[in-house]
Design a protein around this motif. Structure first.
Motif, PDB file in Angstrom:
ATOM      1  N   ILE A   1      -6.411 -11.390   1.527  1.00 29.37           N
ATOM      2  CA  ILE A   1      -6.095 -10.544   0.506  1.00 29.37           C
ATOM      3  C   ILE A   1      -4.889  -9.696   0.620  1.00 29.37           C
ATOM      4  O   ILE A   1      -4.771  -8.866   1.777  1.00 29.37           O
ATOM      5  CB  ILE A   1      -7.292  -9.652   0.297  1.00 29.37           C
ATOM      6  CG1 ILE A   1      -8.480 -10.248   0.175  1.00 29.37           C
ATOM      7  CG2 ILE A   1      -7.017  -8.906  -0.787  1.00 29.37           C
ATOM      8  CD1 ILE A   1      -9.806  -9.498   0.154  1.00 29.37           C
ATOM      9  N   PRO A   2      -3.933  -9.860  -0.187  1.00 31.23           N
ATOM     10  CA  PRO A   2      -2.680  -9.175   0.188  1.00 31.23           C
ATOM     11  C   PRO A   2      -2.932  -7.647   0.007  1.00 31.23           C
ATOM     12  O   PRO A   2      -3.819  -7.211  -0.973  1.00 31.23           O
ATOM     13  CB  PRO A   2      -1.913  -9.400  -1.053  1.00 31.23           C
ATOM     14  CG  PRO A   2      -2.452 -10.346  -2.007  1.00 31.23           C
ATOM     15  CD  PRO A   2      -3.982 -10.682  -1.346  1.00 31.23           C
ATOM     16  N   PRO A   3      -2.398  -6.769   0.909  1.00 32.34           N
ATOM     17  CA  PRO A   3      -2.424  -5.361   0.840  1.00 32.34           C
ATOM     18  C   PRO A   3      -1.801  -4.543  -0.189  1.00 32.34           C
ATOM     19  O   PRO A   3      -0.439  -5.106  -0.615  1.00 32.34           O
ATOM     20  CB  PRO A   3      -2.271  -4.861   2.177  1.00 32.34           C
ATOM     21  CG  PRO A   3      -1.053  -5.857   2.676  1.00 32.34           C
ATOM     22  CD  PRO A   3      -1.432  -7.059   1.839  1.00 32.34           C
ATOM     23  N   VAL A   4      -2.245  -3.556  -0.569  1.00 37.04           N
ATOM     24  CA  VAL A   4      -1.619  -2.601  -1.403  1.00 37.04           C
ATOM     25  C   VAL A   4      -0.981  -1.410  -0.607  1.00 37.04           C
ATOM     26  O   VAL A   4      -2.044  -0.715  -0.047  1.00 37.04           O
ATOM     27  CB  VAL A   4      -2.266  -2.004  -2.613  1.00 37.04           C
ATOM     28  CG1 VAL A   4      -1.555  -1.034  -3.313  1.00 37.04           C
ATOM     29  CG2 VAL A   4      -2.741  -3.153  -3.401  1.00 37.04           C
ATOM     30  N   ARG A   5       0.155  -1.177  -0.291  1.00 35.63           N
ATOM     31  CA  ARG A   5       0.767  -0.026   0.558  1.00 35.63           C
ATOM     32  C   ARG A   5       0.502   1.441  -0.138  1.00 35.63           C
ATOM     33  O   ARG A   5       1.233   1.489  -1.544  1.00 35.63           O
ATOM     34  CB  ARG A   5       2.062  -0.225   0.980  1.00 35.63           C
ATOM     35  CG  ARG A   5       2.541   0.630   2.195  1.00 35.63           C
ATOM     36  CD  ARG A   5       3.953   0.083   2.703  1.00 35.63           C
ATOM     37  NE  ARG A   5       3.872   0.445   3.968  1.00 35.63           N
ATOM     38  CZ  ARG A   5       4.001  -0.480   5.194  1.00 35.63           C
ATOM     39  NH1 ARG A   5       4.157  -1.870   4.766  1.00 35.63           N
ATOM     40  NH2 ARG A   5       4.205  -0.192   6.505  1.00 35.63           N
ATOM     41  N   VAL A   6       0.025   2.132   0.297  1.00 36.72           N
ATOM     42  CA  VAL A   6      -0.337   3.348  -0.446  1.00 36.72           C
ATOM     43  C   VAL A   6      -0.062   4.514   0.752  1.00 36.72           C
ATOM     44  O   VAL A   6      -0.392   4.498   1.898  1.00 36.72           O
ATOM     45  CB  VAL A   6      -1.791   3.785  -0.609  1.00 36.72           C
ATOM     46  CG1 VAL A   6      -1.990   5.155  -1.210  1.00 36.72           C
ATOM     47  CG2 VAL A   6      -2.031   2.923  -1.718  1.00 36.72           C
ATOM     48  N   GLU A   7       0.765   5.629   0.446  1.00 34.96           N
ATOM     49  CA  GLU A   7       1.098   6.801   1.269  1.00 34.96           C
ATOM     50  C   GLU A   7       0.462   7.896   0.605  1.00 34.96           C
ATOM     51  O   GLU A   7       0.622   8.263  -0.499  1.00 34.96           O
ATOM     52  CB  GLU A   7       2.770   6.965   1.285  1.00 34.96           C
ATOM     53  CG  GLU A   7       2.819   8.091   2.257  1.00 34.96           C
ATOM     54  CD  GLU A   7       4.410   8.165   2.742  1.00 34.96           C
ATOM     55  OE1 GLU A   7       4.802   9.251   2.924  1.00 34.96           O
ATOM     56  OE2 GLU A   7       5.205   7.331   2.608  1.00 34.96           O
ATOM     57  N   ILE A   8      -0.325   8.667   1.454  1.00 31.10           N
ATOM     58  CA  ILE A   8      -0.867   9.853   1.237  1.00 31.10           C
ATOM     59  C   ILE A   8      -0.559  11.090   1.932  1.00 31.10           C
ATOM     60  O   ILE A   8      -0.923  11.040   3.203  1.00 31.10           O
ATOM     61  CB  ILE A   8      -2.676   9.637   0.886  1.00 31.10           C
ATOM     62  CG1 ILE A   8      -3.087   8.512   0.053  1.00 31.10           C
ATOM     63  CG2 ILE A   8      -3.097  11.078   0.617  1.00 31.10           C
ATOM     64  CD1 ILE A   8      -2.813   8.886  -1.367  1.00 31.10           C
ATOM     65  N   ASP A   9       0.127  12.028   1.659  1.00 30.72           N
ATOM     66  CA  ASP A   9       0.569  13.264   2.391  1.00 30.72           C
ATOM     67  C   ASP A   9       0.945  13.055   3.713  1.00 30.72           C
ATOM     68  O   ASP A   9       0.708  13.263   4.864  1.00 30.72           O
ATOM     69  CB  ASP A   9      -0.889  14.065   2.726  1.00 30.72           C
ATOM     70  CG  ASP A   9      -1.313  14.868   1.458  1.00 30.72           C
ATOM     71  OD1 ASP A   9      -0.590  14.909   0.560  1.00 30.72           O
ATOM     72  OD2 ASP A   9      -2.434  14.848   1.408  1.00 30.72           O
ATOM     73  N   GLY A  10       1.894  11.898   4.027  1.00 32.94           N
ATOM     74  CA  GLY A  10       2.443  11.423   5.131  1.00 32.94           C
ATOM     75  C   GLY A  10       1.662  10.378   5.953  1.00 32.94           C
ATOM     76  O   GLY A  10       2.277   9.728   6.953  1.00 32.94           O
TER      77      GLY A  10
END
Length: 97
Positions: A26-35
């Motif tokens: 499953i290809p990942p979704v890259r997410v940035e949260i507060d660093g």
């Protein structure tokens, strides 16, 4: 010499974004949260968030919670977030599914 090789191996593996078998392919979704940066994967009604950056600060699970909701567009079912600061899992409730 052996210690250096062990340290190099540990550092290489710790930067890895390899999902468990249930999320393989499953290809990942890259997410940035507060660093904090996460690779979020969803399979049906479950999701996984792998933290990609090294950090030593409180609140990683809270950021993983937010990353899963952001990356999947679904709400996390109450009391289903589990794991540790490196890899978190949750069951989802998705509208329209």
């Amino acid at each position: 010499m052996v210690r250096c090789l062990c340290l190099a191996l540990i550092l290489t593996v710790s930067a890895c974004d390899s999902p468990g078998t249930e999320f393989a392919g499953i290809p990942p979704v890259r997410v940035e949260i507060d660093g904090s940066t996460f690779a979020v994967r969803r399979k049906g009604g479950e999701a996984q968030a792998i933290r990609l950056n090294r950090e030593y600060r409180a609140g990683t699970m809270t950021r993983a919670f937010r990353a899963i909701e952001t990356g999947t567009g679904c709400a996390i079912r109450p009391d289903t977030l589990r794991g540790d600061p490196a890899v978190a899992y949750a069951r989802l409730t998705c509208s329209g599914s």
